[in-house]
Design an enzyme around this catalytic site. Structure first.
Site, PDB file in Angstrom:
ATOM      1  N   HIS A 117      91.230  -0.800  63.654  1.00 59.77           N
ATOM      2  CA  HIS A 117      90.275  -1.724  63.243  1.00 59.77           C
ATOM      3  C   HIS A 117      90.733  -2.248  61.821  1.00 59.77           C
ATOM      4  O   HIS A 117      91.120  -1.380  61.049  1.00 59.77           O
ATOM      5  CB  HIS A 117      88.872  -0.976  63.187  1.00 59.77           C
ATOM      6  CG  HIS A 117      87.801  -1.319  62.649  1.00 59.77           C
ATOM      7  ND1 HIS A 117      87.447  -1.319  61.098  1.00 59.77           N
ATOM      8  CD2 HIS A 117      87.092  -2.649  62.756  1.00 59.77           C
ATOM      9  CE1 HIS A 117      86.526  -2.079  60.845  1.00 59.77           C
ATOM     10  NE2 HIS A 117      86.261  -3.041  61.884  1.00 59.77           N
ATOM     11  N   HIS A 163      89.590  -9.105  54.365  1.00 70.72           N
ATOM     12  CA  HIS A 163      88.305  -8.750  54.874  1.00 70.72           C
ATOM     13  C   HIS A 163      87.162  -9.574  54.214  1.00 70.72           C
ATOM     14  O   HIS A 163      86.862  -9.342  52.912  1.00 70.72           O
ATOM     15  CB  HIS A 163      88.031  -7.244  54.709  1.00 70.72           C
ATOM     16  CG  HIS A 163      86.729  -6.444  55.397  1.00 70.72           C
ATOM     17  ND1 HIS A 163      86.205  -5.415  54.930  1.00 70.72           N
ATOM     18  CD2 HIS A 163      86.088  -6.956  56.320  1.00 70.72           C
ATOM     19  CE1 HIS A 163      85.076  -5.184  55.828  1.00 70.72           C
ATOM     20  NE2 HIS A 163      85.416  -5.899  56.778  1.00 70.72           N
TER      21      HIS A 163
END
Length: 558
Positions: A117, A163
Site C-alpha cells: 500500500h 501521496h
C-alpha cells in the site's frame, strides 16, 4: 564500561558456545534412546530423523551426510555435543523448503497475492519522503503488487508519484518504473501488478502510457481493447508486468461516487486524503479518454454506484478489481460475507488501511483472507505485529508472493463462513526448550544496564476466530540463554489459514517490556520434530544469531 571490560566482553561474545550441559533433558533422553555407547551411527541417526523429526523421505545416506558435516565427530558416529549443535544449527529449518509447490496454473483470482500500500512512502502517510527505495525493498522481499499514486508535477508537464493532499515530497514516476523493471523478478519470477491511483489529465495519461511502454516493452502484459473474461494464471504471466487501475472514463465519473466520508475522503482505489480535481473543466467524458493509456490496463478497477450489492454483482462476461477499506470490509463481512467470498472466486478484491493510519500501521489481515481477498494491501515500511503475519503468510509456496487459496474459498456450491464453528482438524503440540544468540547480536546493556535479561516467549496461533490462541512461557531471570522447557497445545480448525506466531520479550519491571525477536510460520509448512527457529527483528529481517530450540508435533496432521 571500561576499555578492558569491553574487550573481555567482546572476547567472551566471540567464544560463546552452547554447552552440552544446557541441552534440554528431553534431548539427552532422546540421544540415549537412539544411540549406543554414547555414539549415534548413521543407522541410528536415520531412525531418529524418521521417527522424531518425521522426515519420512530421509535415507541413511542423508543421515551420513549430516554426520559428516558436523564438527568434532567420532569416526563411528555422533556424540551428544555435535548432535545438539546440529539440532540448534542453521540447517535444521522449522519450515519445509519445497520451493514453489502450489498449482500455479489457475486464474490470478484464486491466489492470495503479496500486496503493498502506497509503496513509495519511506515513513508515515503525511510528511515522509516518496522514493523508489521502499519499492525496491518490497520487491526484494517478494511483494508482487506495487501501488503508485500518480499526479501532475508542479509544472503540470510531467508525472510525479506522491501521496496527494499531504506534505510528502514527490518522486518521479519514471524513476519508480525503472526501479520496478530492475528489481521486479529478483526474488520471484511470478508477475508484478502495478496498481495506479490515477489523478492525471488526459495528456499526462498519454505521457504516462508512453513511459510504461518504453520502460517495460515486451514484458508488459496488455490484453488489448476488450476487458478480460477470466484472469490469466501466474504461470502464464511469469516475468510479466500488469497494470491495474480505473479506465479513464470510469476515472472521471468516479468523482461522483464518494461513499467513504468517515475515512476523511477517499476514492475507490484507496486514497485516504482529500483529493484535488485534476481534470480540466468543461471537457466532456468522451473527450477525456486517453486510448493509449486505456489499452495498457489489464485489470480494470472501479467501484460501481449503488452500494455493496452493486459492487459485488457478478458478471459472467468480465472480471474486475474492487477496493474496500478495512472498515468497509469489517462492516460488509457482517452483512454480505457470502457475497464477498463468491465475488472473490472470479474477481479481485483489494483491501487497504483506513485513513487514520497516518503512522503507516496495519490492520489484522485475517478477516480479509478468510473472505477470499487477494490483495490485502499493507504498509511495508511499518513494523507492527500484523505485518509479521503478512510476512508469515507469504513465506509459504517458496516465498514467491502467490499463495493458492484453500479449496473451501473457491467452492461456488458451498460458501465458507469464518464465523461458523468448525471441527478440530489437527492439534499442534509446541515445546519451547530454550533460546540463544542475544549475547552475540545485542550490546550487553541493551535490555538491562545492570543485569542479564529476563526473557519470556509468547507462542500462539493466528487464524479464523475459533483458532486464535496465545500462550506465554515463564520469565527466566538473569540469563542470556533462557531455558523454558514448556509445552503448549493448540487445537486448529482451519490449518490452511493458520499461522504460528512466536515472539520473545524481555520482562521489565519499571517500563514496557523490550522486544527481543519474532517469527511467523504457516502451519501447513511447519516441519515436525526438534527445530532451530531463527528470529527476526521488528521489521522482519533475520538476526545473525538469535534463535529458539523448539519441538513441533501434530496430532492428526493437517
Amino acid at each position: 564500561m571500561s576499555d578492558q571490560s569491553y574487550t573481555v566482553c567482546l572476547c567472551f561474545r566471540r567464544r560463546f558456545k552452547m554447552p552440552v550441559a544446557q541441552a534440554p533433558e528431553e534431548i539427552k533422553k532422546l540421544f540415549e534412546q537412539y544411540s549406543e555407547n554414547e555414539l549415534m551411527n548413521a543407522d541410528e541417526f536415520h531412525k531418529f530423523l524418521v521417527e522424531v523429526q518425521k522426515e519420512d523421505e530421509a535415507t541413511i545416506e542423508d543421515a551420513q551426510k549430516i554426520i559428516d558435516g558436523c564438527k568434532n565427530v567420532n569416526e563411528n558416529g555422533l556424540h551428544i555435543e555435535p548432535m545438539f549443535r546440529y539440532l540448534f544449527g542453521d540447517d535444521n529449518f522449522p519450515q519445509a523448503s519445497n520451493g514453489v509447490h502450489h498449482d500455479m496454473s489457475a486464474p490470478l483470482s484464486r491466489y492470495f497475492i503479496f500486496t503493498g500500500h502506497n509503496s513509495y512512502l519511506t515513513g508515515n502517510q503525511l510528511n515522509s519522503d516518496c522514493s523508489d527505495v521502499p519499492i525496491i525493498n518490497a520487491l526484494k522481499r517478494g511483494v508482487r503488487v506495487i501501488e503508485l499514486d500518480i499526479w501532475p508535477n508542479s509544472d503540470k508537464d510531467d508525472v510525479d508519484v506522491l501521496h496527494g493532499g499531504t506534505l510528502t515530497a514527490p518522486v518521479t514516476f519514471i524513476k519508480c518504473l525503472e526501479s520496478i523493471k530492475e528489481y521486479a523478478f529478483v526474488s520471484s519470477e511470478f508477475p508484478v501488478v502495478i496498481t495506479l491511483e490515477d489523478h492525471l489529465t488526459p495528456d499526462l495519461q498519454t505521457k504516462a502510457a508512453k513511459m510504461i511502454i518504453e520502460t517495460f516493452g515486451d514484458i508488459l502484459f496488455t490484453p488489448g481493447h476488450e476487458a478480460l473474461k477470466e484472469f490469466p494464471s501466474p504461470e502464464s504471466l511469469k516475468k510479466r508486468i500488469i497494470i491495474s487501475t480505473k479506465p479513464p472514463k470510469e476515472h472521471t465519473e468516479a468523482k461522483e461516487v464518494k461513499d467513504e466520508g468517515n475515512d476523511l475522503q477517499n476514492d475507490e482505489a484507496g486514497e485516504e486524503v482529500a483529493q484535488q480535481n485534476t481534470e480540466p473543466s468543461g471537457t466532456e467524458p468522451e473527450q477525456r479518454k486517453a486510448p493509449e493509456y486505456k489499452r495498457l490496463i489489464a485489470i480494470h478497477a472501479g467501484k460501481p454506484k449503488g452500494g455493496l450489492d452493486e459492487c459485488l454483482k457478478l458478471d459472467s462476461e468480465t472480471v474486475r478489481r474492487l477496493s474496500l477499506s478495512e472498515l468497509e470490509l469489517e462492516n460488509a463481512a457482517q452483512t454480505h460475507g457470502g457475497q464477498i467470498i463468491r465475488f472473490t472466486q472470479r474477481n479481485m478484491l483489494r483491501i487497504y488501511p483506513k485513513g487514520i493510519r497516518v503512522d503507516s500501521s496495519n490492520y489484522n489481515p485475517m478477516i480479509a483472507w478468510t473472505h477470499g481477498a487477494q490483495m490485502v494491501a499493507f504498509n511495508m515500511q511499518g513494523n507492527d505485529k500484523h505485518l509479521w503475519l503478512m510476512h508469515g503468510m507469504f513465506k509459504a509456496n517458496g516465498r514467491c508472493g502467490y499463495v493458492k487459496k484453500p479449496d473451501f474459498l473457491l467452492d461456488p456450491d458451498k460458501i465458507f463462513d469464518p464465523q461458523d464453528m468448525q471441527p478440530v482438524r489437527t492439534t499442534l503440540k509446541v515445546t519451547v526448550y530454550m533460546g540463544e544468540g542475544w549475547y552475540q547480536d545485542f550490546d550487553r546493556t541493551h535490555f538491562d544496564p545492570y543485569s542479564p535479561p529476563d526473557f519470556y516467549a509468547n507462542v500462539g496461533i493466528a487464524g479464523v476466530p475459533e483458532d486464535k490462541n496465545m500462550n506465554k512461557t515463564d520469565s527466566v531471570s538473569d540469563s542470556w540463554v533462557p531455558c523454558w522447557n514448556q509445552e503448549f497445545e493448540f487445537n486448529i480448525t482451519v490449518p490452511e489459514l493458520a499461522l504460528l506466531l512466536i515472539e520473545v520479550h524481555e520482562h521489565d519491571v519499571s517500563e514496557q517490556d523490550d522486544f527481543a525477536g519474532q517469527t511467523c510460520i504457516p502451519i501447513t509448512e511447519l516441519k515436525c520434530g526438534i527445530r532451530a527457529v531463527p528470529l527476526m527483528d521488528v521489521k522482519g529481517d533475520k538476526y545473525n544469531n538469535v534463535k529458539l530450540l523448539m519441538r513441533f508435533e501434530f496430532i492428526n496432521p493437517p
